[in-house]
Every structure is written in C-alpha cells, then in structure tokens.
Enzyme design. Structure first.
Site, PDB file in Angstrom:
ATOM      1  N   ARG A  17       0.836  -1.194   0.000  1.00  0.00           N
ATOM      2  CA  ARG A  17       0.000   0.000   0.000  1.00  0.00           C
ATOM      3  C   ARG A  17       0.878   1.254   0.000  1.00  0.00           C
ATOM      4  O   ARG A  17       0.522   2.287   0.546  1.00  0.00           O
ATOM      5  CB  ARG A  17      -0.958  -0.030   1.193  1.00  0.00           C
ATOM      6  CG  ARG A  17      -1.946  -1.190   1.157  1.00  0.00           C
ATOM      7  CD  ARG A  17      -3.118  -0.970   2.081  1.00  0.00           C
ATOM      8  NE  ARG A  17      -3.935  -2.166   2.269  1.00  0.00           N
ATOM      9  CZ  ARG A  17      -4.946  -2.498   1.481  1.00  0.00           C
ATOM     10  NH1 ARG A  17      -5.251  -1.763   0.447  1.00  0.00           N
ATOM     11  NH2 ARG A  17      -5.643  -3.587   1.732  1.00  0.00           N
TER      12      ARG A  17
ATOM     13  N   THR B  56      -4.868   3.022  -5.561  1.00  0.00           N
ATOM     14  CA  THR B  56      -3.835   2.893  -6.595  1.00  0.00           C
ATOM     15  C   THR B  56      -4.165   3.765  -7.809  1.00  0.00           C
ATOM     16  O   THR B  56      -3.295   4.439  -8.372  1.00  0.00           O
ATOM     17  CB  THR B  56      -3.770   1.415  -7.055  1.00  0.00           C
ATOM     18  OG1 THR B  56      -3.517   0.618  -5.911  1.00  0.00           O
ATOM     19  CG2 THR B  56      -2.719   1.197  -8.114  1.00  0.00           C
TER      20      THR B  56
ATOM     21  N   THR C 106     -10.520  -5.193  -7.100  1.00  0.00           N
ATOM     22  CA  THR C 106     -10.805  -5.175  -5.667  1.00  0.00           C
ATOM     23  C   THR C 106     -11.878  -6.202  -5.347  1.00  0.00           C
ATOM     24  O   THR C 106     -12.830  -6.367  -6.113  1.00  0.00           O
ATOM     25  CB  THR C 106     -11.266  -3.797  -5.146  1.00  0.00           C
ATOM     26  OG1 THR C 106     -11.633  -3.939  -3.776  1.00  0.00           O
ATOM     27  CG2 THR C 106     -12.428  -3.207  -5.894  1.00  0.00           C
ATOM     28  N   VAL C 107     -11.700  -6.890  -4.250  1.00  0.00           N
ATOM     29  CA  VAL C 107     -12.752  -7.818  -3.809  1.00  0.00           C
ATOM     30  C   VAL C 107     -13.996  -7.042  -3.390  1.00  0.00           C
ATOM     31  O   VAL C 107     -15.097  -7.579  -3.382  1.00  0.00           O
ATOM     32  CB  VAL C 107     -12.294  -8.710  -2.615  1.00  0.00           C
ATOM     33  CG1 VAL C 107     -11.286  -9.742  -3.052  1.00  0.00           C
ATOM     34  CG2 VAL C 107     -11.774  -7.886  -1.443  1.00  0.00           C
ATOM     35  N   ASP C 108     -13.819  -5.769  -3.060  1.00  0.00           N
ATOM     36  CA  ASP C 108     -14.941  -4.991  -2.512  1.00  0.00           C
ATOM     37  C   ASP C 108     -15.977  -4.603  -3.574  1.00  0.00           C
ATOM     38  O   ASP C 108     -17.090  -4.223  -3.225  1.00  0.00           O
ATOM     39  CB  ASP C 108     -14.417  -3.698  -1.856  1.00  0.00           C
ATOM     40  CG  ASP C 108     -13.465  -3.976  -0.707  1.00  0.00           C
ATOM     41  OD1 ASP C 108     -13.472  -5.110  -0.208  1.00  0.00           O
ATOM     42  OD2 ASP C 108     -12.717  -3.061  -0.333  1.00  0.00           O
TER      43      ASP C 108
ATOM     44  N   ILE D 166      -9.230 -14.678   4.483  1.00  0.00           N
ATOM     45  CA  ILE D 166      -9.569 -15.921   3.766  1.00  0.00           C
ATOM     46  C   ILE D 166     -10.324 -15.575   2.480  1.00  0.00           C
ATOM     47  O   ILE D 166     -10.161 -16.225   1.450  1.00  0.00           O
ATOM     48  CB  ILE D 166     -10.429 -16.827   4.679  1.00  0.00           C
ATOM     49  CG1 ILE D 166      -9.529 -17.423   5.763  1.00  0.00           C
ATOM     50  CG2 ILE D 166     -11.145 -17.916   3.901  1.00  0.00           C
ATOM     51  CD1 ILE D 166     -10.205 -18.283   6.753  1.00  0.00           C
TER      52      ILE D 166
HETATM   53  N1  LIG Z   1      -6.231   9.554  -3.022  1.00  0.00           N
HETATM   54  C1  LIG Z   1      -5.025   9.027  -3.196  1.00  0.00           C
HETATM   55  N2  LIG Z   1      -4.067   9.705  -3.864  1.00  0.00           N
HETATM   56  C2  LIG Z   1      -2.847   9.174  -4.038  1.00  0.00           C
HETATM   57  N3  LIG Z   1      -2.478   7.962  -3.589  1.00  0.00           N
HETATM   58  C3  LIG Z   1      -3.381   7.245  -2.931  1.00  0.00           C
HETATM   59  C4  LIG Z   1      -4.699   7.726  -2.697  1.00  0.00           C
HETATM   60  N4  LIG Z   1      -5.381   6.796  -1.999  1.00  0.00           N
HETATM   61  C5  LIG Z   1      -4.511   5.786  -1.805  1.00  0.00           C
HETATM   62  N5  LIG Z   1      -3.323   6.038  -2.374  1.00  0.00           N
HETATM   63  C6  LIG Z   1      -2.132   5.191  -2.346  1.00  0.00           C
HETATM   64  O1  LIG Z   1      -2.350   3.967  -3.031  1.00  0.00           O
HETATM   65  C7  LIG Z   1      -2.155   2.853  -2.125  1.00  0.00           C
HETATM   66  C8  LIG Z   1      -3.095   1.760  -2.495  1.00  0.00           C
HETATM   67  O2  LIG Z   1      -4.426   2.168  -2.218  1.00  0.00           O
HETATM   68  P1  LIG Z   1      -5.408   1.240  -1.361  1.00  0.00           P
HETATM   69  O3  LIG Z   1      -6.700   1.968  -1.225  1.00  0.00           O
HETATM   70  O4  LIG Z   1      -4.720   0.798  -0.124  1.00  0.00           O
HETATM   71  O5  LIG Z   1      -5.583   0.004  -2.276  1.00  0.00           O
HETATM   72  P2  LIG Z   1      -6.440  -0.123  -3.580  1.00  0.00           P
HETATM   73  O6  LIG Z   1      -5.624   0.385  -4.704  1.00  0.00           O
HETATM   74  O7  LIG Z   1      -6.695  -1.555  -3.610  1.00  0.00           O
HETATM   75  O8  LIG Z   1      -7.675   0.702  -3.364  1.00  0.00           O
HETATM   76  C9  LIG Z   1      -2.411   3.455  -0.734  1.00  0.00           C
HETATM   77  O9  LIG Z   1      -1.756   2.818   0.312  1.00  0.00           O
HETATM   78  C10 LIG Z   1      -1.857   4.846  -0.892  1.00  0.00           C
HETATM   79  O10 LIG Z   1      -0.494   4.877  -0.641  1.00  0.00           O
HETATM   80  O1  LIG Z   2      -5.270  -6.330   3.873  1.00  0.00           O
HETATM   81  P1  LIG Z   2      -5.463  -5.173   4.796  1.00  0.00           P
HETATM   82  O2  LIG Z   2      -4.409  -4.146   4.632  1.00  0.00           O
HETATM   83  O3  LIG Z   2      -5.656  -5.656   6.200  1.00  0.00           O
HETATM   84  O4  LIG Z   2      -6.795  -4.429   4.373  1.00  0.00           O
HETATM   85  C1  LIG Z   2      -8.065  -4.941   4.508  1.00  0.00           C
HETATM   86  C2  LIG Z   2      -8.964  -4.257   3.510  1.00  0.00           C
HETATM   87  O5  LIG Z   2      -8.613  -4.635   2.195  1.00  0.00           O
HETATM   88  C3  LIG Z   2      -9.753  -5.121   1.508  1.00  0.00           C
HETATM   89  O6  LIG Z   2      -9.765  -6.532   1.627  1.00  0.00           O
HETATM   90  C4  LIG Z   2      -9.685  -4.763   0.038  1.00  0.00           C
HETATM   91  O7  LIG Z   2      -9.542  -3.375  -0.103  1.00  0.00           O
HETATM   92  P2  LIG Z   2      -8.733  -2.732  -1.317  1.00  0.00           P
HETATM   93  O8  LIG Z   2      -9.274  -3.356  -2.561  1.00  0.00           O
HETATM   94  O9  LIG Z   2      -9.014  -1.253  -1.230  1.00  0.00           O
HETATM   95  O10 LIG Z   2      -7.305  -3.055  -1.146  1.00  0.00           O
HETATM   96  C5  LIG Z   2     -10.931  -4.518   2.277  1.00  0.00           C
HETATM   97  O11 LIG Z   2     -12.119  -5.255   2.106  1.00  0.00           O
HETATM   98  C6  LIG Z   2     -10.409  -4.581   3.683  1.00  0.00           C
HETATM   99  O12 LIG Z   2     -11.026  -3.625   4.527  1.00  0.00           O
END
Ligand SMILES: Nc1ncnc2c1ncn2[C@@H]1O[C@H](COP(=O)(O)OP(=O)(O)O)[C@@H](O)[C@H]1O
Ligand SMILES: O=P(O)(O)OC[C@H]1O[C@](O)(COP(=O)(O)O)[C@@H](O)[C@@H]1O
Ligand SMILES: [Mg+2]
Length: 342
Positions: A73, A106, A126-128, A273
């Site tokens: 992240r 990301t 994303t799984v979400d 899981i």
């Molecule tokens: N609004 C944002 N602007 C720039 N970078 C971001 C922003 N939000 C998240 N990031 C960076 O991208 C990384 C991945 O985002 P995250 O939400 O954790 O996973 P995902 O890409 O699965 O949503 C974060 O840890 C952060 O460092």
């Molecule tokens: O793996 P971590 O850092 O504990 O984060 C858990 C979070 O990641 C997720 O599994 C997936 O979220 P992202 O797709 O934003 O990474 C969420 O459902 C959950 O809240």
C-alpha cells in the site's frame, strides 16, 4: 513495439495473475512488446525493483491466487516518492507505459501521475467491488464464493446448537460482498454500511426465525454502522492513509444480540480468507479480458484511461470517471434483499 511496466498495488485479490498473464501474452503476440513487473506495487517503482516478465514467467499463472509481483500500500507520492521521482525511474528503465492494476487508492495515485504526463493505463481490481465506472471487479466473485461456502458451514453448526450465527465479511465502506453472500446463504439479516439498521430491528430479525425453529443467520459487512453507533467499528488503528482498519463488528454485535434476545450467539470474522486462493472461472475470464484490453489501450496510446466492464462488454473510461465516487449498494438492491429478512 512497446516496453511496458506492470504493477499490482493495494490489497491483493484473486485474478491479478490472470491479468498479468493476459497482458504479457497479448503484448508479445500482438506487437512484440517487452514487459517488466514492478515488485510490490509502487514500492518497486520508487526502488527500481523489477523482474522481467516473459512468456515463460507467466506460464500457468491464471489459476494462482495472489500476485506473482507482490503488492503493497505504498504511496508513490508520499515520503521518498513524488511525481519527478517516478518519471525519472520509469525513464531510466526505458518504460514507455505503465499498466497499474489496483483499486481506488492505486488508481487515484495513477491519475495524479497521468495528469503530470506519465503514460499510464489502469486496470480495476478489488474484492470490494466498490469502484465506479465498472460493473464488476475481478476478485469479487471469488470472495463471494468463499464467503458463501464458509457461511453455509456456519449454518450447519448454528442449526445443531440452535444458535444465532453472525458472519462478518469484508468490503470497507461498501456492502457488496455482504449483500451477495447474504442473499446466497438466505441470511435472516444483511447489515451493510449503506443502511443504518438499529439494534431493535436486528434483534427482531433474529427472534422471528428462532421462533420458527430456525437458527438465525446474520451477515454483516465490516463497515456496518448501527443507528446507535457514531462511527464504524475499528480496533486496529488507521492505515498509512489514515483509513480505519476494519474488523470486529460481528464480535461487537454478538453479546448485545445474545443479551437482548436470550439466544446464544457466535460471531466469525472471515477476514483475509476471502482474498486468498484460486480465482473463480468467471474472475479468470474477466481478468484475462481486462488484461487484453489494457494492451489494446497501450497501442492506442489512450493514456489516463481505465479498462472496465459494462454489461458483457469491455470498454475504456477515463480514470477520473472511475474515481468519481465510491460504488455503493443502491437502495433498490437493499430493499429487494430486505423483503426476505427475519
Ligand atoms: N487519493 C489518493 N491519492 C494518491 N495515492 C493514494 C490515494 N489513496 C490511496 N493512495 C495510495 O495507493 C495505495 C493503495 O491504495 P489502497 O486503497 O490501499 O488500495 P487499492 O488500490 O486496492 O484501493 C495506498 O496505500 C496509498 O499509498
Ligand atoms: O489487507 P489489509 O491491509 O488488512 O486491508 C483490509 C482491507 O482490504 C480489503 O480486503 C480490500 O480493499 P482494497 O481493494 O481497497 O485493497 C478490504 O475489504 C479490507 O477492509
Ligand atoms: Mg482501496
């Protein structure tokens, strides 16, 4: 012919490897492209930590969970990073374009870099299933399958002991996994962040099936907030981006429900899981199609776009559109499920 960098960033999910494979094989076949993978998401870009991705290195990986590139992240724009740092490193590695596979975090970072003139194509994961501009994200179908299988198991032990069972699933601020897994397992209540149910109605949804001789089943999304709560439940602090680390709402609700209804109640948090193991066939197909489409976007020089699914078609949207708002469960989808609660 292009030299293409690929990264996977944010939480992993089943299907990432199928995207990587599809990009590499399609690029090689189509235009003799060459590929490198950045290790651990944006961390690899900042550290220039890469692996070569050729035909052999992606052989047979579609069915593997996780990501062969690793993920993190890491914020590319945070400490030790920045737009110019990213630009310099990509140039030094001869990367013409970056394919960023990630969720809203990301892709938000990708958008900022793209606006600064760095060629990037986004692939949603994303799984979400909470990303706008795409009907589905790969990983979601697998997560729902895993949750459904686990909840089916909770039901049989619940029925044997005449207990109320609570299954907590992931999803951050969106209730998609809970809605789908809850509907698939005929839950007596589905509690999601989009709907602030109160404890009295939740207990009613528990008592009604119990009176009929059924073991009540509640599926709760980790980000659920009851009317009595001021904020979502989190006990593990904040992540690097100041977002709450969810988990534990099921355990919090269980003693309250037990006390109010007199029905013995147990909670299980499914946790990571849901993100592990082999992708479902449908996630493999979606991931493969998105990977092929991403390479198409590279060759059309459609920088700043994200490939997405609309109905059964793969389309391209602007990254901005994808980040516009979180895709949450609409009222109508909840109402449809709620008819069968209790
Ligand atoms: N609004 C944002 N602007 C720039 N970078 C971001 C922003 N939000 C998240 N990031 C960076 O991208 C990384 C991945 O985002 P995250 O939400 O954790 O996973 P995902 O890409 O699965 O949503 C974060 O840890 C952060 O460092
Ligand atoms: O793996 P971590 O850092 O504990 O984060 C858990 C979070 O990641 C997720 O599994 C997936 O979220 P992202 O797709 O934003 O990474 C969420 O459902 C959950 O809240
Ligand atoms: Mg995210």
């Amino acid at each position: 012919m292009a030299h293409i960098g690929i990264l996977t960033s944010g939480g992993d999910c089943p299907g990432l490897n199928a995207v990587i494979r599809a990009c590499v094989l399609c690029g090689i076949r189509r235009s003799d492209d060459t590929f490198i993978g950045f290790v651990d998401g944006w961390r690899g870009v900042l550290d220039r930590n890469t692996i070569d991705l050729d035909w052999m290195s992606v052989r047979g990986i579609s069915k593997l969970g996780g990501t062969i590139l690793g993920t993190s992240r890491t914020n590319p724009l945070g400490e030790g990073g920045g737009i110019e740092h990213v630009r310099t490193n990509l140039k030094a590695l001869g990367v013409d374009v970056l394919i960023a596979i990630g969720g809203e975090g990301t892709l938000a970072a990708a958008k900022i870099l793209s606006d600064a003139g760095i060629p990037i194509i986004g692939v949603p994961k994303t799984v979400d299933n909470d990303l706008s501009a795409t009907d589905y994200t790969f990983g979601f179908d697998t997560a729902v399958e895993i949750a459904t299988e686990a909840i089916d198991r909770l039901k049989t032990t619940g029925e044997s002991h005449h207990r109320c069972m609570i299954a907590e699933v992931m999803g951050r601020n969106a209730g998609w996994i809970a809605l789908h897994a809850g509907m698939a397992t005929s839950a007596h209540a589905i509690l999601i962040p989009e709907q602030r149910s109160n404890l009295a109605e939740i207990c009613e949804w528990v008592q009604k099936p119990f009176r009929r001789g059924r073991a009540p089943l509640i599926v709760v999304a980790e980000g659920f907030i009851s009317e009595e709560m001021a904020q979502p439940h989190y006990a593990r602090g904040l992540d690097a981006f100041n977002r709450p680390r969810f988990g534990g709402i099921g355990e919090r609700l269980a003693p309250i429900i037990e006390e109010r209804t007199g029905i013995e109640t147990r909670a299980t948090t499914l946790g990571h899981i849901q993100r592990g193991g082999v992708p479902s066939a449908s996630d493999r197909v979606l991931a493969t199609r998105l990977g092929i489409a991403a390479v198409g976007a590279v060759h059309d020089r459609d920088w700043g776009s994200m490939v997405a699914v609309r109905a059964t078609d793969i389309v391209r949207v602007n990254l901005a559109e994808a980040l516009d708002s979180l895709k949450t469960v609409p009222q109508q989808r909840y109402d449809e499920a709620a008819i069968l609660f209790g």
